[in-house]
Design a protein around this motif. Structure first.
Motif, PDB file in Angstrom:
ATOM      1  N   ALA A  37       0.829  -1.203   0.000  1.00 49.56           N
ATOM      2  CA  ALA A  37       0.000   0.000   0.000  1.00 49.56           C
ATOM      3  C   ALA A  37       0.867   1.258   0.000  1.00 49.56           C
ATOM      4  O   ALA A  37       0.533   2.247  -0.665  1.00 49.56           O
ATOM      5  N   THR A  85      -6.397   0.651  -1.973  1.00 46.08           N
ATOM      6  CA  THR A  85      -5.732   1.931  -1.711  1.00 46.08           C
ATOM      7  C   THR A  85      -6.229   2.993  -2.675  1.00 46.08           C
ATOM      8  O   THR A  85      -6.511   4.136  -2.286  1.00 46.08           O
ATOM      9  N   ALA A 126      -4.264  -4.546  -1.828  1.00 46.65           N
ATOM     10  CA  ALA A 126      -3.484  -3.379  -1.409  1.00 46.65           C
ATOM     11  C   ALA A 126      -3.495  -2.302  -2.483  1.00 46.65           C
ATOM     12  O   ALA A 126      -3.673  -1.111  -2.197  1.00 46.65           O
ATOM     13  N   SER A 127      -3.336  -2.710  -3.729  1.00 49.99           N
ATOM     14  CA  SER A 127      -3.313  -1.749  -4.833  1.00 49.99           C
ATOM     15  C   SER A 127      -4.702  -1.199  -5.117  1.00 49.99           C
ATOM     16  O   SER A 127      -4.908   0.022  -5.178  1.00 49.99           O
ATOM     17  N   ALA A 170      -7.085  -0.915   4.325  1.00 47.67           N
ATOM     18  CA  ALA A 170      -6.667   0.236   3.526  1.00 47.67           C
ATOM     19  C   ALA A 170      -7.211   1.539   4.109  1.00 47.67           C
ATOM     20  O   ALA A 170      -6.494   2.543   4.208  1.00 47.67           O
ATOM     21  N   GLU A 177       0.606   4.230  -2.610  1.00 42.78           N
ATOM     22  CA  GLU A 177       0.342   5.595  -2.138  1.00 42.78           C
ATOM     23  C   GLU A 177       1.377   6.572  -2.676  1.00 42.78           C
ATOM     24  O   GLU A 177       1.053   7.703  -3.062  1.00 42.78           O
TER      25      GLU A 177
END
Length: 227
Positions: free
Chosen positions: A98, A210, A206-207, A166, A102
């Motif tokens: 993440a 986020t 996570a991708s 997230a 970000e």
């Protein structure tokens, strides 16, 4: 439309994993998930099946059938364990993945979480997941039904838990829960993809999550740049 954001987020996640910023973590993810999931199934076959005695005649046929059922059960166990493995690995790899995303999308630095908050929040998410998977375990051995139940249950669980993970990088638990509910359709869709590709679920989540979380917060505050 309502599918545009989650589909775009999932596409970006695939790009991050295949030859992108998360490729290295994806290799680690696959190795860990394979070891945990397959290890559980192999151990079940290795230790349980030999305990069944050998015999002749109808008793031998019965014992053979039991061996087959146990072997099949071990395979099903491997499938059932894969989402659990994904959740466990998510705790190890989600934050670095993440953070990389970000940085790429220009999101603000994540908020600091205390140890007590992290443990308490983790338990609030993990316990219902464990209980629900145990409850539906018998359905996993029914052909056809097992696929639908697996995707629905684990799509919901993975979507919910990874979305919360997230969101809590940006806001406290209560606000994260409200944020997740405000985009429940997108969260579920990402969760289903995670269930389908459970060995890569933490990085997909996570991708994608986020991006969805920061997009949602940005829509409300205008402080986050969309990607």
């Amino acid at each position: 439309g309502s599918l545009t954001r989650p589909v775009a987020a999932i596409g970006s996640a695939v790009g991050d994993i295949i030859g992108g910023r998360l490729t290295g973590l994806a290799i680690v993810n696959l190795v860990l998930a394979g070891v945990i999931s397959l290890g559980g199934a192999i151990a079940a076959i290795h230790y349980l099946v030999p305990l069944i005695p050998h015999a002749e005649g109808w008793l031998g046929w019965l014992y053979g059938a039991v061996r087959f059922v146990l072997s099949l059960g071990a395979f099903v166990l491997g499938l059932v364990v894969s989402p659990v493995a994904a959740m466990f690995i998510g705790g190890l790899l989600f934050d670095p993945a993440a953070s990389a995303v970000e940085t790429a999308i220009g999101a603000p630095s994540p908020r600091k979480k205390g140890l007590i908050e992290g443990v308490f929040s983790g338990l609030r998410m993990a316990i219902p997941s464990l209980l629900l998977n145990i409850l539906v375990l018998p359905l996993y051995v029914i052909p056809g039904v097992n696929a639908i139940v697996f995707l629905c249950i684990n799509g919901y669980l993975m979507g919910r838990d990874f979305a919360m993970t997230a969101a809590m990088r940006r806001v406290p638990f209560k606000d994260a829960k409200a944020l997740r509910r405000s985009m429940r359709g997108s969260v579920f869709l990402v969760g289903v993809v995670c269930a389908l590709l459970s060995f890569l679920a933490p990085l997909i989540a996570a991708s994608a999550m986020t991006r969805l979380v920061n997009d949602a917060i940005g829509a409300n505050s205008g402080s986050v740049r969309r990607s």
